[in-house]
Every structure is written in C-alpha cells, then in structure tokens.
Design a protein around this motif. Structure first.
Motif, PDB file in Angstrom:
ATOM      1  N   LYS A  97      75.421 -31.557 -40.805  1.00 34.83           N
ATOM      2  CA  LYS A  97      76.642 -30.959 -41.309  1.00 34.83           C
ATOM      3  C   LYS A  97      77.536 -32.043 -41.893  1.00 34.83           C
ATOM      4  CE  LYS A  97      76.184 -27.319 -37.985  1.00 34.83           C
ATOM      5  NZ  LYS A  97      74.800 -27.578 -37.741  1.00 34.83           N
ATOM      6  N   ASN A  98      78.249 -31.677 -42.946  1.00 37.36           N
ATOM      7  CA  ASN A  98      79.127 -32.609 -43.653  1.00 37.36           C
ATOM      8  C   ASN A  98      78.352 -33.780 -44.249  1.00 37.36           C
ATOM      9  OD1 ASN A  98      81.391 -31.108 -42.919  1.00 37.36           O
ATOM     10  ND2 ASN A  98      81.611 -32.244 -41.009  1.00 37.36           N
ATOM     11  N   SER A  99      77.054 -33.616 -44.438  1.00 39.37           N
ATOM     12  CA  SER A  99      76.259 -34.734 -44.922  1.00 39.37           C
ATOM     13  C   SER A  99      76.567 -35.093 -46.370  1.00 39.37           C
ATOM     14  CB  SER A  99      74.772 -34.453 -44.749  1.00 39.37           C
ATOM     15  OG  SER A  99      74.415 -33.317 -45.497  1.00 39.37           O
ATOM     16  N   THR A 100      77.249 -34.220 -47.093  1.00 39.47           N
ATOM     17  CA  THR A 100      77.583 -34.532 -48.473  1.00 39.47           C
ATOM     18  C   THR A 100      78.744 -35.512 -48.553  1.00 39.47           C
ATOM     19  OG1 THR A 100      78.980 -32.567 -48.571  1.00 39.47           O
ATOM     20  CG2 THR A 100      76.740 -32.350 -49.402  1.00 39.47           C
ATOM     21  N   GLU A 101      79.574 -35.566 -47.521  1.00 42.44           N
ATOM     22  CA  GLU A 101      80.704 -36.492 -47.495  1.00 42.44           C
ATOM     23  C   GLU A 101      80.193 -37.893 -47.141  1.00 42.44           C
ATOM     24  OE1 GLU A 101      84.550 -37.445 -44.682  1.00 42.44           O
ATOM     25  OE2 GLU A 101      83.743 -35.415 -44.678  1.00 42.44           O
ATOM     26  N   LYS A 102      80.513 -38.857 -47.986  1.00 42.10           N
ATOM     27  CA  LYS A 102      80.092 -40.236 -47.733  1.00 42.10           C
ATOM     28  C   LYS A 102      80.832 -40.793 -46.523  1.00 42.10           C
ATOM     29  CE  LYS A 102      77.266 -41.504 -51.065  1.00 42.10           C
ATOM     30  NZ  LYS A 102      75.895 -41.769 -50.767  1.00 42.10           N
ATOM     31  N   ILE A 103      80.136 -41.632 -45.790  1.00 41.13           N
ATOM     32  CA  ILE A 103      80.743 -42.296 -44.641  1.00 41.13           C
ATOM     33  C   ILE A 103      81.311 -43.629 -45.123  1.00 41.13           C
ATOM     34  CG2 ILE A 103      80.317 -43.315 -42.380  1.00 41.13           C
ATOM     35  CD1 ILE A 103      78.058 -41.278 -42.020  1.00 41.13           C
ATOM     36  N   SER A 104      82.572 -43.865 -44.824  1.00 36.95           N
ATOM     37  CA  SER A 104      83.227 -45.089 -45.283  1.00 36.95           C
ATOM     38  C   SER A 104      82.658 -46.315 -44.564  1.00 36.95           C
ATOM     39  CB  SER A 104      84.737 -45.013 -45.043  1.00 36.95           C
ATOM     40  OG  SER A 104      85.014 -45.082 -43.651  1.00 36.95           O
ATOM     41  N   ILE A 105      82.840 -47.454 -45.191  1.00 38.90           N
ATOM     42  CA  ILE A 105      82.384 -48.717 -44.596  1.00 38.90           C
ATOM     43  C   ILE A 105      83.126 -48.979 -43.289  1.00 38.90           C
ATOM     44  CG2 ILE A 105      82.355 -51.224 -44.903  1.00 38.90           C
ATOM     45  CD1 ILE A 105      81.814 -50.650 -47.913  1.00 38.90           C
ATOM     46  N   SER A 106      84.425 -48.682 -43.263  1.00 38.67           N
ATOM     47  CA  SER A 106      85.182 -48.917 -42.037  1.00 38.67           C
ATOM     48  C   SER A 106      84.681 -48.012 -40.908  1.00 38.67           C
ATOM     49  CB  SER A 106      86.690 -48.744 -42.256  1.00 38.67           C
ATOM     50  OG  SER A 106      87.008 -47.417 -42.576  1.00 38.67           O
ATOM     51  N   ALA A 107      84.318 -46.762 -41.225  1.00 43.68           N
ATOM     52  CA  ALA A 107      83.776 -45.860 -40.201  1.00 43.68           C
ATOM     53  C   ALA A 107      82.465 -46.418 -39.651  1.00 43.68           C
ATOM     54  CB  ALA A 107      83.575 -44.470 -40.774  1.00 43.68           C
ATOM     55  N   LYS A 108      81.631 -46.951 -40.537  1.00 46.15           N
ATOM     56  CA  LYS A 108      80.368 -47.559 -40.086  1.00 46.15           C
ATOM     57  C   LYS A 108      80.646 -48.771 -39.203  1.00 46.15           C
ATOM     58  CE  LYS A 108      77.583 -45.975 -43.954  1.00 46.15           C
ATOM     59  NZ  LYS A 108      76.768 -46.325 -45.108  1.00 46.15           N
ATOM     60  N   ASN A 109      81.667 -49.555 -39.563  1.00 42.64           N
ATOM     61  CA  ASN A 109      82.007 -50.733 -38.757  1.00 42.64           C
ATOM     62  C   ASN A 109      82.483 -50.337 -37.356  1.00 42.64           C
ATOM     63  OD1 ASN A 109      81.307 -52.503 -40.813  1.00 42.64           O
ATOM     64  ND2 ASN A 109      83.393 -52.639 -41.598  1.00 42.64           N
TER      65      ASN A 109
END
Length: 185
Positions: free
Chosen positions: A2-14
């Motif tokens: 779900k919500n896979s179309t929204e890109k994950i930000s670099i800060s969220a990954k960090n």
C-alpha cells in the motif's frame, strides 16, 4: 504494498536505517520495533487530530513532545518513544509512515523477503496461488509475500508487480499489442 507509488524520502530511509542499527546493537528486536510501529499507526489512524497536532508547526515542540509521551508511553517501548521524540524535535514526524515503509523494506531485504502484488481476472485457487508463489520464489531466490488483487478488466492471465517492475501477462495486454502490430502493417 500500500502507498507503494509514493516515493520514500532519503531522510525516511536514514531514520529507518537508524532503527535497524538499534536492533543490530541488540537494544531491541525487529519484532518489538515492528509491533511498536503498528501500535503507533493504529493510534494515529484512530485519531487524525493527534496526527495533526504532532505535525502542526504552530504548536510548540515541547507541547507536541508532552502529548506524544502521554499518548504513547504505555503503548510502545522506550526505544520507540525516544524515536518519536526525536522525530518531533527534528520536525520529521510527518514522515512517520514513510519511515515505517522504509523500515519494512529494509527488514524484508535483511530477511530475504520480496513483497509482490499479483493481479488476476478471477479468484485463483489455493493450488494456483501456491504455484505462482513457488515460481516467483524460484525466479527471485527469495521468500515471497504476495498481495492478491482481482481485476476483471485484464480478461485473463496475470499482472505481477515486484517493486517498481511490472510483468504484464494479461490477455488484455496481449490483445493491445496485437492491435498495435496490426495497425502498423
């Protein structure tokens, strides 16, 4: 997925990677952090007002932190509570959902699990589902976590989405290709 179309930000990954490191440092477990994420998500889904307060830049950070502590202290571990306080302090709480998605992606990567979306025109039998999963596991050399979806518009066949890649084996797609070929001749 779900919500896979929204890109994950670099800060969220960090931030997600930071939580992974907490587990690797043996200060928590993947299960505990995952359960904490789910608890926070559930509370936020039940109270959009709370989400709004924690994301509102006009409310002081201290007030937001105090509210978060009151709401979450009995629902999550100390590690997650500290994590929430950091997100509020850094004005990143609005990225909570992205951080959770990034955390799940990283956890799946560590566990050699692949999320896959399978779209079919009709409900597949359990045997057919197992066949699809087995073939995907052999191809990808990973454990498959499928999400099944029905779409009568594809007529027959399957559409398989693996991350950003889509393999369209539907009859609708084949007919569309055939139509284009015939129009070119």
């Amino acid at each position: 997925m779900k919500n896979s179309t929204e890109k994950i930000s670099i800060s969220a990954k960090n931030y997600a990677n930071a939580l992974i490191e907490v587990v690797r440092d043996k200060k928590s477990t993947f299960d505990e952090i995952s359960k904490d994420f789910e608890n926070v998500r559930e509370i936020l889904n039940m109270s959009p007002e709370l989400r709004e307060i924690l994301n509102n830049p006009t409310i002081s950070l201290q007030t937001q932190t105090d509210i978060a502590i009151d709401v979450f202290k009995s629902e999550v571990s100390i590690i997650m509570l500290d994590f929430i306080k950091i997100l509020i302090d850094k004005k990143r709480f609005k990225e909570f959902s992205q951080i959770y998605r990034a955390y799940l992606e990283k956890l799946n990567e560590i566990s050699n699990i692949q999320q896959v979306k399978v779209v079919s025109a009709i409900e597949l039998s359990d045997d057919k589902k197992l066949q699809v999963i087995k073939k995907l596991e052999e191809k990808l050399n990973k454990t498959i976590k499928p999400e099944w979806e029905l779409d009568e518009d594809i007529i027959a066949g399957l559409i398989v989405q693996i991350g950003d890649n889509i393999v369209d084996m539907s009859l609708k797609n084949r007919l569309s290709k055939l139509k284009k070929e015939l129009m070119l001749k």
